[in-house]
Design a protein around this motif. Sequence first.
Motif, PDB file in Angstrom:
ATOM      1  N   ARG A  35     -65.000 -78.445 -17.398  1.00  0.00           N
ATOM      2  CA  ARG A  35     -63.691 -78.256 -18.035  1.00  0.00           C
ATOM      3  C   ARG A  35     -63.764 -78.553 -19.530  1.00  0.00           C
ATOM      4  O   ARG A  35     -63.139 -77.862 -20.353  1.00  0.00           O
ATOM      5  CB  ARG A  35     -62.663 -79.180 -17.385  1.00  0.00           C
ATOM      6  N   GLU A  36     -64.520 -79.587 -19.893  1.00  0.00           N
ATOM      7  CA  GLU A  36     -64.666 -79.945 -21.302  1.00  0.00           C
ATOM      8  C   GLU A  36     -65.369 -78.823 -22.073  1.00  0.00           C
ATOM      9  O   GLU A  36     -64.992 -78.485 -23.198  1.00  0.00           O
ATOM     10  CB  GLU A  36     -65.456 -81.253 -21.415  1.00  0.00           C
ATOM     11  N   LEU A  37     -66.382 -78.238 -21.442  1.00  0.00           N
ATOM     12  CA  LEU A  37     -67.065 -77.108 -22.050  1.00  0.00           C
ATOM     13  C   LEU A  37     -66.102 -75.933 -22.236  1.00  0.00           C
ATOM     14  O   LEU A  37     -66.079 -75.293 -23.290  1.00  0.00           O
ATOM     15  CB  LEU A  37     -68.251 -76.690 -21.176  1.00  0.00           C
ATOM     16  N   ASP A  38     -65.282 -75.667 -21.241  1.00  0.00           N
ATOM     17  CA  ASP A  38     -64.301 -74.583 -21.312  1.00  0.00           C
ATOM     18  C   ASP A  38     -63.324 -74.812 -22.460  1.00  0.00           C
ATOM     19  O   ASP A  38     -63.004 -73.884 -23.212  1.00  0.00           O
ATOM     20  CB  ASP A  38     -63.558 -74.488 -19.979  1.00  0.00           C
ATOM     21  N   SER A  39     -62.868 -76.049 -22.634  1.00  0.00           N
ATOM     22  CA  SER A  39     -61.938 -76.368 -23.719  1.00  0.00           C
ATOM     23  C   SER A  39     -62.602 -76.202 -25.083  1.00  0.00           C
ATOM     24  O   SER A  39     -61.984 -75.682 -26.032  1.00  0.00           O
ATOM     25  CB  SER A  39     -61.419 -77.803 -23.571  1.00  0.00           C
TER      26      SER A  39
END
Length: 257
Positions: A35-39
């Motif tokens: 999720r952090e990568l997606d953000s």
Amino acid sequence: MTTGDLRSDRPAPGVLRLTLNRPAVRNAITLALQRELDSALAAAAADDSVRVVILAGAGDLAFSAGYDLTELAALTPAESAAAMAEREELLWRYLAFPKPTVAAVRGAAHGAGTLLAVCSDLRVGGPDTSLAVTAAKYGGMNLTWLLDSLIGAAHARDLLMTARNVSGDEAYRIGLLSRCSADVAAAAVELATDVAVRSPDAVRQIKSLLLAGPGRSLRDRYDRENVALRSMMADRSIEDMFSTFFAARVPAAESKR
């Protein structure tokens, strides 16, 4: 800058490097990290100073060993199904990210690590690189929809049905790696820089057209490219489009006088 398990830096103009930062567990990917990568990618998509994104893994041992099995083992069946559905969308968004991506595959890439590498536009590895699509080992399947377009049907069947490790040298030979170098990090930055200096609009159109191509007729793909090209060039003069070429010709011509 470091944010949790994802580290970011700017190794060259126009280049953002995002590093999976869990070297103690071979950069295993938790749902929070994905999720952090997606953000981070969403922010990069809106940042005009970012032209290319490099995805790397911290340390020398692994790009990523895949999803974090400790986290997966703690999930209930319902939680596992929800996590899988979310991860499917997160991976698709990574593939469809509008700007070019380069995977710096130092060390091992297994499972989800290989998914991210293959879904990158370009991949750099080296002598210590090994990649495997491991799904067949546990009764699953991955990348049947994409791998054959990169390395051909015969190689794809081999890798997917055996789930074997592929060395960096073999991966480069069959087209799974775009570049192979003893210094993976430096080669990835060099490749990303080569892309970053090109027209960002042109590069994005190239990626978009390539992603939309499979399943369409050759004539349809030809026409779509020409429509995009005419649209991009409509308000540009020949002098503007080829300014670098013309500038290079003038000194050469003058030197002959």
